[in-house]
Design an enzyme around this catalytic site. Structure first.
Site, PDB file in Angstrom:
ATOM      1  N   HIS A   1      22.938  18.456  43.311  1.00  0.00           N
ATOM      2  CA  HIS A   1      23.312  19.791  42.856  1.00  0.00           C
ATOM      3  C   HIS A   1      23.604  20.683  44.061  1.00  0.00           C
ATOM      4  CE1 HIS A   1      20.998  19.031  38.839  1.00  0.00           C
ATOM      5  NE2 HIS A   1      22.141  18.384  38.922  1.00  0.00           N
TER       6      HIS A   1
ATOM      7  N   ASN B   1      27.410  15.626  31.408  1.00  0.00           N
ATOM      8  CA  ASN B   1      26.383  14.767  30.786  1.00  0.00           C
ATOM      9  C   ASN B   1      26.122  15.343  29.400  1.00  0.00           C
ATOM     10  OD1 ASN B   1      26.070  13.455  33.267  1.00  0.00           O
ATOM     11  ND2 ASN B   1      23.856  13.574  33.258  1.00  0.00           N
TER      12      ASN B   1
ATOM     13  N   HIS C   1      33.658  12.665  36.796  1.00  0.00           N
ATOM     14  CA  HIS C   1      32.927  13.917  37.031  1.00  0.00           C
ATOM     15  C   HIS C   1      32.798  14.240  38.506  1.00  0.00           C
ATOM     16  CE1 HIS C   1      29.585  11.525  38.391  1.00  0.00           C
ATOM     17  NE2 HIS C   1      28.687  12.483  38.281  1.00  0.00           N
ATOM     18  N   GLY C   2      33.136  13.300  39.371  1.00  0.00           N
ATOM     19  CA  GLY C   2      32.993  13.524  40.798  1.00  0.00           C
ATOM     20  C   GLY C   2      33.408  12.285  41.563  1.00  0.00           C
TER      21      GLY C   2
END
Length: 404
Positions: free
Chosen positions: A170, A278, A333-334
Protein backbone atom coordinates in the site's frame (compact mmCIF):
# COMPACT_ATOMS: atom_id res chain seq x y z
CA UNK A 1 14.23 -9.74 -29.08
CA UNK A 2 11.75 -6.94 -29.57
CA UNK A 3 10.22 -8.74 -32.53
CA UNK A 4 9.84 -11.98 -30.56
CA UNK A 5 8.18 -10.03 -27.76
CA UNK A 6 5.65 -8.53 -30.15
CA UNK A 7 4.88 -11.93 -31.68
CA UNK A 8 4.42 -13.43 -28.26
CA UNK A 9 2.01 -10.69 -27.17
CA UNK A 10 0.00 -10.91 -30.37
CA UNK A 11 -0.91 -14.50 -29.46
CA UNK A 12 -2.51 -13.53 -26.15
CA UNK A 13 -4.76 -14.67 -24.64
CA UNK A 14 -3.85 -18.33 -24.54
CA UNK A 15 -5.80 -21.27 -23.12
CA UNK A 16 -4.18 -22.83 -20.07
CA UNK A 17 -3.12 -26.38 -20.89
CA UNK A 18 -5.13 -29.18 -19.26
CA UNK A 19 -8.01 -26.83 -18.45
CA UNK A 20 -10.11 -27.10 -21.61
CA UNK A 21 -11.23 -23.64 -22.65
CA UNK A 22 -12.23 -22.53 -19.15
CA UNK A 23 -9.01 -20.65 -18.37
CA UNK A 24 -7.74 -17.92 -20.71
CA UNK A 25 -4.47 -16.17 -19.90
CA UNK A 26 -2.96 -12.82 -20.83
CA UNK A 27 0.45 -14.21 -19.86
CA UNK A 28 2.65 -16.89 -21.47
CA UNK A 29 2.24 -20.12 -19.51
CA UNK A 30 6.02 -20.66 -19.37
CA UNK A 31 6.44 -17.35 -17.52
CA UNK A 32 3.93 -18.11 -14.74
CA UNK A 33 4.93 -19.83 -11.48
CA UNK A 34 4.19 -23.54 -11.39
CA UNK A 35 2.13 -23.22 -8.23
CA UNK A 36 0.08 -20.37 -9.71
CA UNK A 37 -0.76 -22.58 -12.70
CA UNK A 38 -1.74 -25.37 -10.32
CA UNK A 39 -4.00 -22.97 -8.43
CA UNK A 40 -5.69 -21.89 -11.65
CA UNK A 41 -6.32 -25.50 -12.67
CA UNK A 42 -7.82 -26.26 -9.26
CA UNK A 43 -10.15 -23.27 -9.51
CA UNK A 44 -11.26 -24.36 -12.98
CA UNK A 45 -12.30 -27.76 -11.58
CA UNK A 46 -14.91 -26.27 -9.26
CA UNK A 47 -18.35 -27.28 -10.56
CA UNK A 48 -19.75 -23.76 -10.15
CA UNK A 49 -17.08 -22.07 -12.28
CA UNK A 50 -18.20 -20.68 -15.63
CA UNK A 51 -14.72 -19.52 -16.57
CA UNK A 52 -11.44 -18.03 -15.37
CA UNK A 53 -9.54 -15.13 -16.89
CA UNK A 54 -5.91 -14.56 -15.94
CA UNK A 55 -4.22 -11.18 -16.04
CA UNK A 56 -0.57 -10.52 -17.01
CA UNK A 57 0.38 -9.68 -13.40
CA UNK A 58 -0.62 -13.18 -12.23
CA UNK A 59 1.16 -14.72 -9.23
CA UNK A 60 0.50 -17.15 -6.38
CA UNK A 61 -2.05 -16.14 -3.76
CA UNK A 62 -3.71 -17.80 -0.80
CA UNK A 63 -6.30 -20.22 -2.17
CA UNK A 64 -6.97 -18.38 -5.42
CA UNK A 65 -4.37 -16.80 -7.65
CA UNK A 66 -3.73 -13.05 -7.56
CA UNK A 67 -4.46 -11.62 -10.97
CA UNK A 68 -7.45 -13.88 -11.60
CA UNK A 69 -11.04 -13.14 -12.58
CA UNK A 70 -13.47 -15.94 -11.75
CA UNK A 71 -17.07 -16.04 -12.97
CA UNK A 72 -19.26 -18.44 -10.97
CA UNK A 73 -22.83 -19.56 -11.39
CA UNK A 74 -24.82 -19.09 -8.17
CA UNK A 75 -21.72 -19.36 -5.99
CA UNK A 76 -18.73 -17.39 -4.73
CA UNK A 77 -15.46 -18.39 -3.09
CA UNK A 78 -14.30 -15.93 -0.40
CA UNK A 79 -10.68 -16.86 -1.16
CA UNK A 80 -11.23 -15.75 -4.77
CA UNK A 81 -11.85 -12.26 -3.40
CA UNK A 82 -8.86 -12.15 -1.08
CA UNK A 83 -8.60 -11.31 2.59
CA UNK A 84 -8.17 -7.58 1.97
CA UNK A 85 -11.74 -7.07 0.80
CA UNK A 86 -12.19 -3.97 -1.32
CA UNK A 87 -8.47 -3.31 -1.71
CA UNK A 88 -7.99 -0.85 -4.55
CA UNK A 89 -6.53 2.40 -5.80
CA UNK A 90 -7.45 6.06 -6.11
CA UNK A 91 -5.95 8.91 -8.10
CA UNK A 92 -6.59 12.56 -8.85
CA UNK A 93 -4.85 15.03 -11.17
CA UNK A 94 -3.91 18.47 -9.89
CA UNK A 95 -3.06 21.68 -11.74
CA UNK A 96 0.39 21.86 -10.09
CA UNK A 97 3.29 21.79 -12.54
CA UNK A 98 6.64 20.08 -12.09
CA UNK A 99 8.44 23.44 -12.07
CA UNK A 100 6.36 24.50 -9.06
CA UNK A 101 7.50 21.61 -6.83
CA UNK A 102 9.38 22.49 -3.65
CA UNK A 103 10.91 20.54 -0.72
CA UNK A 104 9.39 17.10 -1.28
CA UNK A 105 10.94 15.81 1.95
CA UNK A 106 8.94 18.35 3.94
CA UNK A 107 5.78 17.42 2.02
CA UNK A 108 6.34 13.70 2.66
CA UNK A 109 6.71 14.41 6.38
CA UNK A 110 3.44 16.35 6.45
CA UNK A 111 1.61 13.57 4.59
CA UNK A 112 2.93 10.95 7.03
CA UNK A 113 1.79 13.13 9.94
CA UNK A 114 -1.73 13.51 8.49
CA UNK A 115 -2.30 9.91 7.34
CA UNK A 116 -1.33 7.09 9.72
CA UNK A 117 0.66 4.27 8.10
CA UNK A 118 1.58 0.71 9.07
CA UNK A 119 -0.18 -0.44 12.24
CA UNK A 120 -0.98 3.12 13.30
CA UNK A 121 -4.45 4.66 13.29
CA UNK A 122 -6.13 8.00 13.92
CA UNK A 123 -6.47 9.01 17.57
CA UNK A 124 -9.95 10.06 16.52
CA UNK A 125 -11.67 10.22 13.16
CA UNK A 126 -10.93 13.48 11.29
CA UNK A 127 -13.76 15.99 10.84
CA UNK A 128 -15.56 14.45 7.86
CA UNK A 129 -17.51 17.62 7.13
CA UNK A 130 -14.36 19.03 5.54
CA UNK A 131 -14.69 16.41 2.79
CA UNK A 132 -18.46 16.11 2.49
CA UNK A 133 -18.27 12.56 3.85
CA UNK A 134 -20.13 12.84 7.14
CA UNK A 135 -23.44 11.32 5.99
CA UNK A 136 -21.89 8.43 4.10
CA UNK A 137 -19.50 7.41 6.86
CA UNK A 138 -22.16 7.78 9.56
CA UNK A 139 -24.42 5.47 7.56
CA UNK A 140 -21.56 2.99 7.14
CA UNK A 141 -20.93 2.73 10.87
CA UNK A 142 -24.63 2.84 11.75
CA UNK A 143 -24.77 -0.51 9.93
CA UNK A 144 -21.80 -1.97 11.80
CA UNK A 145 -24.12 -3.74 14.27
CA UNK A 146 -25.61 -5.71 11.37
CA UNK A 147 -22.27 -7.42 10.65
CA UNK A 148 -21.34 -10.80 12.08
CA UNK A 149 -21.49 -10.57 15.87
CA UNK A 150 -17.89 -11.79 16.22
CA UNK A 151 -16.56 -8.45 14.90
CA UNK A 152 -18.58 -6.26 17.27
CA UNK A 153 -15.57 -5.58 19.57
CA UNK A 154 -13.69 -4.16 16.56
CA UNK A 155 -15.94 -1.18 15.87
CA UNK A 156 -13.83 1.55 17.48
CA UNK A 157 -10.69 0.15 15.90
CA UNK A 158 -12.41 0.19 12.51
CA UNK A 159 -13.52 3.80 13.05
CA UNK A 160 -9.96 4.88 13.85
CA UNK A 161 -8.51 2.94 10.90
CA UNK A 162 -10.77 4.56 8.31
CA UNK A 163 -8.58 6.80 6.20
CA UNK A 164 -5.30 5.08 7.16
CA UNK A 165 -2.81 3.42 4.85
CA UNK A 166 -1.67 0.14 6.35
CA UNK A 167 1.54 -1.50 5.16
CA UNK A 168 2.92 -3.92 2.57
CA UNK A 169 2.39 -2.78 -1.00
CA UNK A 170 0.00 0.00 0.00
CA UNK A 171 1.25 3.48 -0.82
CA UNK A 172 0.62 7.21 -1.10
CA UNK A 173 2.39 8.85 -4.03
CA UNK A 174 2.93 12.06 -5.93
CA UNK A 175 3.53 11.48 -9.63
CA UNK A 176 4.08 13.49 -12.81
CA UNK A 177 2.22 12.77 -16.04
CA UNK A 178 3.36 13.29 -19.63
CA UNK A 179 2.39 16.97 -19.38
CA UNK A 180 4.41 17.38 -16.15
CA UNK A 181 1.26 17.85 -14.09
CA UNK A 182 1.22 16.47 -10.55
CA UNK A 183 -1.06 13.55 -9.63
CA UNK A 184 -1.96 12.17 -6.21
CA UNK A 185 -2.26 8.37 -6.19
CA UNK A 186 -2.82 5.82 -3.44
CA UNK A 187 -3.36 2.10 -2.86
CA UNK A 188 -5.12 0.73 0.23
CA UNK A 189 -7.72 -1.73 1.46
CA UNK A 190 -10.18 -2.44 4.27
CA UNK A 191 -7.58 -2.75 7.02
CA UNK A 192 -8.10 -5.13 9.93
CA UNK A 193 -11.90 -5.20 9.77
CA UNK A 194 -11.89 -6.42 6.16
CA UNK A 195 -9.35 -9.15 6.86
CA UNK A 196 -11.22 -10.27 9.97
CA UNK A 197 -14.52 -10.55 8.07
CA UNK A 198 -12.81 -12.41 5.22
CA UNK A 199 -11.10 -14.93 7.52
CA UNK A 200 -14.34 -15.44 9.45
CA UNK A 201 -16.37 -16.29 6.34
CA UNK A 202 -13.63 -18.42 4.76
CA UNK A 203 -13.68 -20.60 7.87
CA UNK A 204 -17.50 -20.81 7.78
CA UNK A 205 -17.37 -21.86 4.12
CA UNK A 206 -14.81 -24.59 4.86
CA UNK A 207 -17.20 -26.13 7.39
CA UNK A 208 -20.13 -26.50 4.98
CA UNK A 209 -21.07 -29.96 3.72
CA UNK A 210 -20.97 -29.19 0.01
CA UNK A 211 -17.31 -28.14 0.36
CA UNK A 212 -16.08 -31.38 1.85
CA UNK A 213 -13.80 -33.24 -0.53
CA UNK A 214 -13.01 -30.21 -2.71
CA UNK A 215 -9.74 -30.32 -4.63
CA UNK A 216 -8.56 -27.46 -2.39
CA UNK A 217 -10.28 -26.62 0.90
CA UNK A 218 -9.15 -22.99 0.53
CA UNK A 219 -11.56 -22.68 -2.42
CA UNK A 220 -14.66 -23.40 -0.32
CA UNK A 221 -17.72 -21.62 -1.69
CA UNK A 222 -21.04 -20.22 -0.57
CA UNK A 223 -24.13 -21.14 -2.58
CA UNK A 224 -26.77 -18.61 -3.65
CA UNK A 225 -30.02 -18.84 -1.71
CA UNK A 226 -28.42 -19.97 1.56
CA UNK A 227 -28.22 -18.09 4.84
CA UNK A 228 -24.43 -18.34 4.78
CA UNK A 229 -24.24 -16.72 1.33
CA UNK A 230 -26.60 -13.94 2.40
CA UNK A 231 -24.48 -13.26 5.49
CA UNK A 232 -21.25 -13.25 3.48
CA UNK A 233 -22.55 -10.89 0.81
CA UNK A 234 -23.92 -8.54 3.46
CA UNK A 235 -20.55 -8.31 5.22
CA UNK A 236 -18.69 -8.21 1.89
CA UNK A 237 -20.64 -5.21 0.56
CA UNK A 238 -20.02 -3.41 3.83
CA UNK A 239 -16.25 -4.06 3.73
CA UNK A 240 -16.06 -2.96 0.08
CA UNK A 241 -17.79 0.31 1.01
CA UNK A 242 -15.44 0.76 3.98
CA UNK A 243 -12.42 0.42 1.67
CA UNK A 244 -13.79 2.91 -0.86
CA UNK A 245 -14.67 5.45 1.86
CA UNK A 246 -11.24 4.97 3.42
CA UNK A 247 -9.54 5.82 0.12
CA UNK A 248 -11.79 8.85 -0.30
CA UNK A 249 -10.85 10.11 3.17
CA UNK A 250 -7.14 9.60 2.50
CA UNK A 251 -7.46 11.52 -0.76
CA UNK A 252 -9.09 14.36 1.17
CA UNK A 253 -6.34 14.40 3.81
CA UNK A 254 -3.64 14.15 1.12
CA UNK A 255 -5.17 17.03 -0.85
CA UNK A 256 -5.23 19.18 2.30
CA UNK A 257 -1.50 18.70 2.78
CA UNK A 258 -0.82 19.51 -0.86
CA UNK A 259 -2.85 22.74 -0.61
CA UNK A 260 -1.01 23.75 2.58
CA UNK A 261 2.39 22.93 1.07
CA UNK A 262 1.70 24.99 -2.04
CA UNK A 263 0.17 27.91 -0.14
CA UNK A 264 -0.19 30.89 -2.43
CA UNK A 265 -0.92 28.76 -5.50
CA UNK A 266 -4.52 28.35 -6.74
CA UNK A 267 -4.45 24.55 -6.39
CA UNK A 268 -7.30 22.62 -8.03
CA UNK A 269 -8.15 18.96 -8.44
CA UNK A 270 -9.94 16.96 -11.14
CA UNK A 271 -12.59 14.32 -10.43
CA UNK A 272 -10.96 11.36 -8.67
CA UNK A 273 -10.60 7.76 -9.82
CA UNK A 274 -11.45 5.27 -7.03
CA UNK A 275 -11.64 1.57 -7.96
CA UNK A 276 -11.51 -1.81 -6.25
CA UNK A 277 -9.30 -4.69 -7.32
CA UNK A 278 -10.27 -7.29 -4.67
CA UNK A 279 -14.02 -7.57 -4.86
CA UNK A 280 -17.22 -9.28 -6.01
CA UNK A 281 -19.81 -7.95 -8.42
CA UNK A 282 -22.88 -9.45 -10.12
CA UNK A 283 -22.42 -9.04 -13.89
CA UNK A 284 -23.70 -10.22 -17.24
CA UNK A 285 -21.12 -12.60 -18.72
CA UNK A 286 -21.75 -14.59 -21.91
CA UNK A 287 -25.45 -13.76 -21.63
CA UNK A 288 -25.72 -15.06 -18.07
CA UNK A 289 -25.96 -13.27 -14.73
CA UNK A 290 -22.92 -14.49 -12.80
CA UNK A 291 -21.00 -13.58 -9.66
CA UNK A 292 -17.61 -12.27 -10.76
CA UNK A 293 -14.70 -12.13 -8.32
CA UNK A 294 -11.66 -10.06 -9.20
CA UNK A 295 -8.64 -10.80 -7.02
CA UNK A 296 -5.86 -8.49 -8.09
CA UNK A 297 -7.81 -7.35 -11.15
CA UNK A 298 -9.85 -4.30 -12.12
CA UNK A 299 -13.02 -3.87 -14.10
CA UNK A 300 -12.14 -2.52 -17.55
CA UNK A 301 -15.57 -1.90 -19.06
CA UNK A 302 -15.79 0.38 -22.09
CA UNK A 303 -14.72 3.85 -20.98
CA UNK A 304 -13.94 2.88 -17.37
CA UNK A 305 -11.01 4.90 -16.02
CA UNK A 306 -8.62 3.14 -13.66
CA UNK A 307 -5.12 3.22 -12.26
CA UNK A 308 -2.66 0.34 -12.72
CA UNK A 309 0.34 0.91 -10.42
CA UNK A 310 3.80 -0.58 -10.78
CA UNK A 311 6.10 -0.41 -7.75
CA UNK A 312 8.24 2.04 -5.81
CA UNK A 313 10.18 3.77 -8.53
CA UNK A 314 8.29 2.65 -11.62
CA UNK A 315 5.15 4.76 -11.42
CA UNK A 316 1.63 3.94 -12.58
CA UNK A 317 -0.54 3.92 -15.69
CA UNK A 318 -3.87 5.68 -16.02
CA UNK A 319 -5.95 3.53 -18.37
CA UNK A 320 -9.38 3.46 -19.99
CA UNK A 321 -11.15 0.12 -20.35
CA UNK A 322 -11.90 -1.22 -23.82
CA UNK A 323 -14.83 -3.36 -22.61
CA UNK A 324 -13.37 -6.63 -23.91
CA UNK A 325 -15.87 -9.43 -23.10
CA UNK A 326 -13.12 -12.03 -23.65
CA UNK A 327 -11.50 -10.97 -20.35
CA UNK A 328 -14.85 -10.62 -18.59
CA UNK A 329 -14.34 -6.83 -18.94
CA UNK A 330 -11.22 -6.98 -16.77
CA UNK A 331 -7.55 -5.98 -16.69
CA UNK A 332 -4.58 -6.30 -14.34
CA UNK A 333 -4.42 -4.45 -11.02
CA UNK A 334 -0.71 -3.70 -11.09
CA UNK A 335 2.70 -5.07 -11.98
CA UNK A 336 2.40 -8.15 -9.77
CA UNK A 337 5.19 -9.63 -7.69
CA UNK A 338 7.87 -11.76 -9.32
CA UNK A 339 9.47 -12.80 -6.04
CA UNK A 340 8.25 -13.29 -2.48
CA UNK A 341 8.87 -10.74 0.24
CA UNK A 342 11.33 -13.04 2.02
CA UNK A 343 13.26 -13.67 -1.18
CA UNK A 344 13.43 -9.95 -1.89
CA UNK A 345 14.86 -9.27 1.56
CA UNK A 346 17.52 -11.94 1.01
CA UNK A 347 18.33 -10.91 -2.55
CA UNK A 348 18.77 -7.14 -2.17
CA UNK A 349 20.40 -4.59 0.09
CA UNK A 350 19.42 -1.14 1.27
CA UNK A 351 21.91 0.22 -1.27
CA UNK A 352 20.04 -1.64 -4.02
CA UNK A 353 16.84 0.00 -2.82
CA UNK A 354 18.45 3.43 -2.82
CA UNK A 355 19.80 2.86 -6.33
CA UNK A 356 16.45 1.67 -7.69
CA UNK A 357 14.54 4.59 -6.14
CA UNK A 358 17.10 7.26 -7.03
CA UNK A 359 15.48 10.66 -7.45
CA UNK A 360 12.33 9.64 -5.56
CA UNK A 361 11.51 11.06 -2.13
CA UNK A 362 10.76 7.90 -0.11
CA UNK A 363 11.96 5.56 2.60
CA UNK A 364 15.09 3.67 1.63
CA UNK A 365 15.57 1.52 4.73
CA UNK A 366 15.39 -2.19 5.50
CA UNK A 367 11.77 -1.86 6.61
CA UNK A 368 10.59 -1.48 3.00
CA UNK A 369 13.24 -3.62 1.28
CA UNK A 370 10.60 -6.22 0.37
CA UNK A 371 8.94 -3.52 -1.77
CA UNK A 372 12.04 -2.88 -3.89
CA UNK A 373 11.11 -2.37 -7.58
CA UNK A 374 13.09 -5.44 -8.71
CA UNK A 375 10.73 -7.66 -6.67
CA UNK A 376 7.97 -6.78 -9.13
CA UNK A 377 7.31 -7.55 -12.78
CA UNK A 378 7.99 -4.89 -15.38
CA UNK A 379 4.88 -2.69 -15.38
CA UNK A 380 5.53 -1.57 -18.95
CA UNK A 381 5.50 -5.17 -20.21
CA UNK A 382 2.37 -5.90 -18.15
CA UNK A 383 0.58 -3.00 -19.84
CA UNK A 384 1.85 -4.06 -23.29
CA UNK A 385 0.44 -7.56 -22.76
CA UNK A 386 -3.09 -6.24 -22.30
CA UNK A 387 -3.40 -3.69 -25.09
CA UNK A 388 -6.65 -5.39 -26.11
CA UNK A 389 -8.06 -4.80 -22.61
CA UNK A 390 -7.12 -1.19 -21.85
CA UNK A 391 -6.12 1.97 -23.65
CA UNK A 392 -3.27 3.91 -22.04
CA UNK A 393 -4.30 7.43 -21.06
CA UNK A 394 -0.91 8.27 -19.58
CA UNK A 395 2.10 7.06 -17.63
CA UNK A 396 2.72 8.61 -14.20
CA UNK A 397 6.32 8.93 -12.97
CA UNK A 398 6.71 8.64 -9.19
CA UNK A 399 8.46 11.54 -7.45
CA UNK A 400 7.34 10.92 -3.84
CA UNK A 401 6.25 7.69 -2.17
CA UNK A 402 4.95 7.00 1.34
CA UNK A 403 5.04 3.40 2.58
CA UNK A 404 3.85 1.87 5.83
Amino acid sequence: MKGNKMVRESTLPIALSDSGDRVKMWAPEAEVETEALAQLRRVAQLPWVHGVRVMPDVHVGKGATIGSVIAMNQAVSPSAVGVDIGCGVAAVRTNIRADQLTDLHLLRSSIEAAIPVGFNSHDELPDLRRFGMETGVRGLFDRFETLDEKVMPLKQRAVRQLGTLGGGNHFLELCLDQDDLVWITLHSGSRNIGKTLADLHINIAKSLGHNQGLVDKELAVFIEGTAQMDAYKHDLWWAQEFAAQSRALMLGLFKEQVVKHFAGLPVSFDEPINVHHNYVREEKIDGQTLLVTRKGAIRAGAGDLALIPGSMGTGSYVVRGRGNPNSYFSASHGAGRRMSRNKAKKSFTEQDLADQTAGIECRKDAGVLDEIPAAYKDIHQVIEAQKDLVEVVGHLRTILCVKG
